[in-house]
Design a protein around this motif. Structure first.
Motif, PDB file in Angstrom:
ATOM      1  N   TRP B 205       0.828  -1.219   0.000  1.00  0.00           N
ATOM      2  CA  TRP B 205       0.000   0.000   0.000  1.00  0.00           C
ATOM      3  C   TRP B 205       0.858   1.263   0.000  1.00  0.00           C
ATOM      4  O   TRP B 205       0.352   2.352   0.260  1.00  0.00           O
ATOM      5  N   ASP B 206       2.146   1.137  -0.206  1.00  0.00           N
ATOM      6  CA  ASP B 206       3.082   2.259  -0.064  1.00  0.00           C
ATOM      7  C   ASP B 206       3.331   2.892  -1.445  1.00  0.00           C
ATOM      8  O   ASP B 206       3.793   2.229  -2.370  1.00  0.00           O
ATOM      9  N   SER B 207       3.040   4.182  -1.551  1.00  0.00           N
ATOM     10  CA  SER B 207       3.175   4.862  -2.848  1.00  0.00           C
ATOM     11  C   SER B 207       4.624   4.935  -3.320  1.00  0.00           C
ATOM     12  O   SER B 207       4.892   4.911  -4.523  1.00  0.00           O
ATOM     13  N   ALA B 208       5.561   5.049  -2.369  1.00  0.00           N
ATOM     14  CA  ALA B 208       6.981   5.097  -2.758  1.00  0.00           C
ATOM     15  C   ALA B 208       7.387   3.763  -3.395  1.00  0.00           C
ATOM     16  O   ALA B 208       8.122   3.727  -4.387  1.00  0.00           O
ATOM     17  N   LEU B 211       5.839   3.523  -6.820  1.00  0.00           N
ATOM     18  CA  LEU B 211       6.619   4.340  -7.768  1.00  0.00           C
ATOM     19  C   LEU B 211       7.817   3.550  -8.294  1.00  0.00           C
ATOM     20  O   LEU B 211       8.034   3.451  -9.511  1.00  0.00           O
ATOM     21  N   ALA B 212       8.580   2.959  -7.359  1.00  0.00           N
ATOM     22  CA  ALA B 212       9.769   2.190  -7.753  1.00  0.00           C
ATOM     23  C   ALA B 212       9.362   0.977  -8.590  1.00  0.00           C
ATOM     24  O   ALA B 212       9.992   0.663  -9.609  1.00  0.00           O
ATOM     25  N   ALA B 213       8.285   0.310  -8.167  1.00  0.00           N
ATOM     26  CA  ALA B 213       7.836  -0.895  -8.894  1.00  0.00           C
ATOM     27  C   ALA B 213       7.412  -0.547 -10.315  1.00  0.00           C
ATOM     28  O   ALA B 213       7.699  -1.293 -11.260  1.00  0.00           O
ATOM     29  N   GLN B 234      -2.110   5.665  -5.277  1.00  0.00           N
ATOM     30  CA  GLN B 234      -0.826   5.432  -5.961  1.00  0.00           C
ATOM     31  C   GLN B 234      -0.822   6.004  -7.385  1.00  0.00           C
ATOM     32  O   GLN B 234       0.216   5.989  -8.046  1.00  0.00           O
ATOM     33  N   ALA B 237       1.803   8.688  -8.195  1.00  0.00           N
ATOM     34  CA  ALA B 237       3.150   8.109  -8.354  1.00  0.00           C
ATOM     35  C   ALA B 237       3.295   7.491  -9.748  1.00  0.00           C
ATOM     36  O   ALA B 237       4.346   7.635 -10.400  1.00  0.00           O
TER      37      ALA B 237
END
Lengths: 330, 332
Positions: B205-208, B211-213, B234, B237
């Motif tokens: 659930w992490d937007s950071a 973003l990386a994914a 998300q 991102a």
């Protein structure tokens, strides 16, 4: 020249550098898309947030401390920036206030840890709760969008190089300079090695410790500003668990939790190494259910490699000392 | 000389005793009224605060207020041990019912057992506790249906494309039932297209991490045609990544990448209005909040209720989202 005598292997960060290289070679063979310029750039941009915070954390750990509130500082600073920008529309004001607030929060951690002689783990656990609570109170746990146009720190580029990479390089150079070339670096290592001896030598323990935590706060603030620019706004889960990723990067980079010695460059390579694991899993289209297991195994291998290199270095040191002693007695 | 003065004193005495009688009667009546009509108190044990949870909790509070219930809210900040202690404290306070959104089922089960022994009904909201022996009912989003609706719309947009079609799925957390169910529903809908390859990446659930994914997925698979975000928070991102790759084309433009998500936040709403995203499934948080309180009220009255209660969300596309703004909990 014998490989054993080569200086590279005497560095704190040599183990993580070798591990990173091995991982890169494996991923290059396994995935043709891995070793492309665009992907390498993407890896460095992704690593920038953790790497910048890892530089600050390295100072704190070298000085014999630890700060588990840096994820909360990052969240609080991001909240201050977003709220202030929405309220005033002034980017420089929001940026300036956020960075100053980061410095203050870091300094408060350092002051509390050294003044009241409470274990830094406990002190910063308390401030973690306070800072995160303050941020939730400030924002009401609401998401606050940040206009893409002001996201220069996260999405901009200078001379074709993404700004987060430039900031990571700049922070690393400044970090290496401060620890190796200044009296502050020398004192910090002395305080981290033995606070008692530092006290007997009348070193400014309070000033040095507060400055280390202050740098930690400043780097967390800078990382927060990069992160919300990249994510596109403030979200209430930002920074949760980030402190552990940062500490992992620092430890992987060859800095000892006991303090006294460490490597800024190693911490940055450690941060890149952690990003490479996820990047590699994505590149290989791995099942989402294997991510945690693979992360764990790779980290374990890296830690074992680091430990073995430490043992080898100790043996070398003992051997050299014995040879020197034999030379002086003969 | 003394008689009129005595009479006045008697009058004052009479008046004072009259006033005292009225005051005493009022006090007694208020005490007996409060004793007879004891205000019903509901304990609200929250996992942690974020945008959609706050909206859901607000819906619960509004519904409780309508029924004249008092809400005692405790927030665990994502810590299962803290939630365990908070539930125990609600039991000690003798609340009439507990609404819980669990951090971790196993950790809080003991505290929920205490509630059961104290005959306090427990209702799980938003996150089901399927293995719990203490929960009387669950009410939450129909996550399978929500994922399916987002996938169905995406499948319609992709159906004309020939050859292999790669789709990126940004999963929620792998240990979160809502995330798992959204993925189930989404995959079921995409199964209608035999030429689709789904690349699933966990994000917690992490937007950071999302973003990386997304960045990594596009490096490995530059021809991805669509992205499903388990939470629409998300989407900004995703927009960052596609903008950097010069692939952030709006709906209807050549090279547009189909983007859908589930939630109903302002991030998802704004992205759908702008045409970056094709549409979002909006959870009906008001209905979930109201149902939670209604179930609590029924259980307090001793009535039996349905064990599993789910509320499906509604899909809104770029074409109709603005006219339905009032139904989107996060839109502002």
């Amino acid at each position: 020249m014998k490989l054993n005598n080569y200086k590279f292997f005497e560095q704190n960060w040599s183990a993580i550098a070798v591990a990173t290289l091995v991982l890169c070679v494996f991923l290059t063979i396994a995935s043709p898309a891995f070793m492309s310029f665009a992907n390498m750039q993407s890896v460095l941009v992704q690593a920038s947030v953790t790497a910048i915070m890892a530089v600050g954390m390295t100072y704190i750990i070298i000085g014999g401390g630890i700060d588990i509130s840096i994820g909360a500082i990052l969240f609080f600073i991001s909240s201050v920036f977003a709220e202030l920008f929405v309220a005033t529309g002034s980017y420089p004001l929001a940026l300036g206030v956020s960075l100053i607030t980061g410095v203050l929060l870091g300094a408060v951690n350092g002051f509390l840890a050294i003044k009241f002689k409470v274990t830094p783990l406990i002190t910063t656990l308390a401030t973690y709760t306070i800072y995160r609570g303050m941020a939730i109170h400030l924002t009401g746990a609401q998401n606050i969008p940040v206009p893409r146009e002001i996201g220069y720190l996260g999405n901009g580029s200078f001379l074709g190089i993404p700004v987060p990479i430039l900031l990571m390089v700049l922070v690393t150079i400044l970090g290496v300079y401060l620890i190796q070339k200044t009296r502050f670096g020398l004192y910090l290592r002395a305080v981290g090695s033995s606070e008692e001896s530092a006290h007997e030598s009348s070193l400014p323990i309070m000033r040095v410790t507060v400055l280390a935590y202050l740098i930690g706060g400043l780097t967390a603030a800078l990382a927060g500003l990069i992160l919300i620019a990249r994510v596109g706004g403030l979200q209430s889960d930002i920074g949760i668990g980030l402190e552990f990723t940062v500490i992992a990067a620092v430890i992987l980079g060859g800095t000892k939790l006991s303090g006294g010695s460490g490597s800024i460059l190693g911490s940055v390579i450690g941060a890149i190494f952690l990003v490479l694991i996820d990047n590699g899993l994505n590149m290989l289209n791995a099942s989402p259910y294997v991510y945690d297991t693979v992360r764990g195994i790779v980290l374990l291998v890296a830690v074992i490699v680091d430990r073995l290199s430490e043992v080898r270095k100790s043996r070398e040191l003992i051997k050299n000392s014995a040879m020197k002693m034999r030379g002086t007695t003969s | 000389m003394l008689r009129p003065f005595k009479g006045k004193v008697m009058n004052i005495k009479k008046r004072i005793s009259g006033v005292l009688f009225v005051v005493a009667t009022l006090l007694l009546s208020s005490v007996s009224t409060s004793a007879l009509a004891k205000k019903i108190r509901i304990g609200l044990a929250v996992d942690q605060l974020f945008e959609s949870r706050v909206a859901e909790n607000n819906a619960i509070k509004v519904a409780a207020e309508k029924l004249g219930f008092e809400v005692i809210e405790v927030v665990a900040d994502g810590d299962a041990q803290t939630q365990n202690a908070q539930i125990q404290s609600l039991v000690v306070q003798r609340v009439d019912a507990i609404l819980v959104c669990a951090v971790d089922q196993n950790t809080i089960e003991r505290a929920l057992m205490r509630a059961k022994r104290a005959r306090i009904p427990v209702i799980a909201y938003d996150r089901a506790l399927p293995d719990s022996r203490t929960v009387a009912a669950f009410v939450g989003p129909d996550s399978i249906s929500d994922g399916f609706e987002a996938g169905k719309y995406m499948a319609e947009q992709l159906k004309g494309i020939e050859g292999k079609v790669q789709v990126l799925e940004l999963l929620g957390a792998l240990n979160d039932q809502n995330g798992i169910d959204r993925s189930k529903g989404f995959n079921k809908a995409l199964n209608a297209l035999p030429n689709v390859e789904i690349i699933s990446v966990p994000t917690d659930w992490d937007s950071a991490k999302a973003l990386a994914a997304t960045e990594n997925a596009f490096q490995a698979n530059p021809n991805i045609k669509a992205i499903f975000a388990a939470t629409d928070t998300q989407i900004p991102a995703i927009e960052t990544v596609l903008s950097n790759l010069n692939k952030a084309h709006k709906v209807g433009q050549d090279g547009h990448i189909v983007v859908t998500g589930v939630n109903g936040s302002n991030d998802g709403y704004a992205a759908t209005v702008s045409g970056f995203a094709d549409g979002i499934v909006v959870m009906d948080l008001t209905n979930i909040g109201e149902k939670s309180v209604q179930l609590a009220a029924a259980l307090i009255r001793g009535e039996s209720v349905g064990k599993h209660n789910v509320v499906p969300g509604q899909f809104y596309s770029h074409d109709n989202i603005v006219e339905n703004k009032a139904d989107i909990w996060g839109a502002n």
